[in-house]
Design a protein around this motif. Sequence first.
Motif, mmCIF file in Angstrom:
data_model
loop_
_atom_site.group_PDB
_atom_site.id
_atom_site.type_symbol
_atom_site.label_atom_id
_atom_site.label_comp_id
_atom_site.label_asym_id
_atom_site.label_seq_id
_atom_site.Cartn_x
_atom_site.Cartn_y
_atom_site.Cartn_z
ATOM 1 N N ASP A 12 1.024 -1.108 -0.064
ATOM 2 C CA ASP A 12 0.062 -0.145 0.165
ATOM 3 C C ASP A 12 0.845 1.179 0.065
ATOM 4 O OD1 ASP A 12 1.087 0.353 2.507
ATOM 5 O OD2 ASP A 12 -0.732 -0.889 3.356
ATOM 6 N N ALA A 123 1.170 -3.016 12.407
ATOM 7 C CA ALA A 123 -0.275 -2.980 12.387
ATOM 8 C C ALA A 123 -0.668 -2.094 13.704
ATOM 9 C CB ALA A 123 -0.882 -3.990 12.133
ATOM 10 N N SER A 178 0.440 1.510 11.327
ATOM 11 C CA SER A 178 -0.323 1.661 9.979
ATOM 12 C C SER A 178 -1.861 1.384 10.099
ATOM 13 C CB SER A 178 0.276 0.638 8.798
ATOM 14 O OG SER A 178 0.268 -0.605 9.151
ATOM 15 N N GLY A 179 -2.265 0.529 11.262
ATOM 16 C CA GLY A 179 -3.311 0.161 11.518
ATOM 17 C C GLY A 179 -3.660 -1.288 11.092
ATOM 18 N N VAL A 180 -4.440 -2.000 11.648
ATOM 19 C CA VAL A 180 -4.884 -3.414 11.285
ATOM 20 C C VAL A 180 -5.190 -3.537 9.788
ATOM 21 C CG1 VAL A 180 -6.258 -5.665 11.670
ATOM 22 C CG2 VAL A 180 -5.368 -4.094 13.554
ATOM 23 N N ASP A 181 -5.904 -2.759 9.305
ATOM 24 C CA ASP A 181 -6.240 -2.881 7.677
ATOM 25 C C ASP A 181 -5.067 -2.036 6.918
ATOM 26 O OD1 ASP A 181 -8.510 -4.452 7.976
ATOM 27 O OD2 ASP A 181 -9.608 -2.557 8.817
ATOM 28 N N GLY A 182 -4.346 -1.356 7.305
ATOM 29 C CA GLY A 182 -3.442 -0.784 6.756
ATOM 30 C C GLY A 182 -3.789 0.742 6.407
ATOM 31 N N ASP A 183 -5.041 1.109 6.874
ATOM 32 C CA ASP A 183 -5.502 2.404 6.477
ATOM 33 C C ASP A 183 -5.184 3.757 7.177
ATOM 34 O OD1 ASP A 183 -6.843 1.638 8.500
ATOM 35 O OD2 ASP A 183 -8.764 1.666 7.844
ATOM 36 N N ARG A 184 -4.399 3.421 8.419
ATOM 37 C CA ARG A 184 -3.913 4.729 8.890
ATOM 38 C C ARG A 184 -2.699 5.230 8.462
ATOM 39 N NH1 ARG A 184 0.330 6.155 12.547
ATOM 40 N NH2 ARG A 184 -0.384 7.800 14.111
#
Length: 208
Positions: A12, A123, A178-184
Amino acid sequence: MPKIAILIYSVDNTIAKLAENEKKGIEIAGGEAEIFQVPDINYKSDLEQEEEGGKARKTNADFPYKIVTRETLVEHDYYLLGIPTKFGNFPAEWKNFWDSNTGGLWAKGSLHGKIAGLFVSGAISGKGDTEMCIMNAMSTLVHHGIIYIPLGYKNAYKELTNIDDVNGSCAWGAGCVSGVDGDRPPSVSELKVHQLQGKTFYERIKDL
């Protein structure tokens, strides 16, 4: 001028954005660097895909960076490695690249004495997984005789000790949560630390 290769794997925008800030830090200090992308495990060159009748595609998340090769490692004396943490370790693509491409370089000592730093993303908040990732990555560096330069606290003390702001960096290297879903997305503080790492890395090696 030192030839610095920033070697990344990014599925990402996170590691790629961090790499761009590491590069910016190097440039602020007066240096130059080029970003290279670790290939997917099933990566095939444009020529190979054309010969098989397939459409050539870019690697990973369709970034414009060149693919890192054994020649890239030999031609550059300094590396910054950008690694997305997977269970506290290299993701499979990183491990595959080193295992399948650098055995001959190891046998010849081709990378001995080269210098590297590391930056990571993880994450969740808390530095255990990212610190472990860097420690595990160092095993590969040690076997090749590559010298490791940590981030330390001196130049990023304020950011590393601020408990009011989430920052994935640590003394081992700059980082990002980055957050669990990589969206941070990386925070302003995290991006600053990556610039500081690039800057101080170059300042450390420029006169070697």
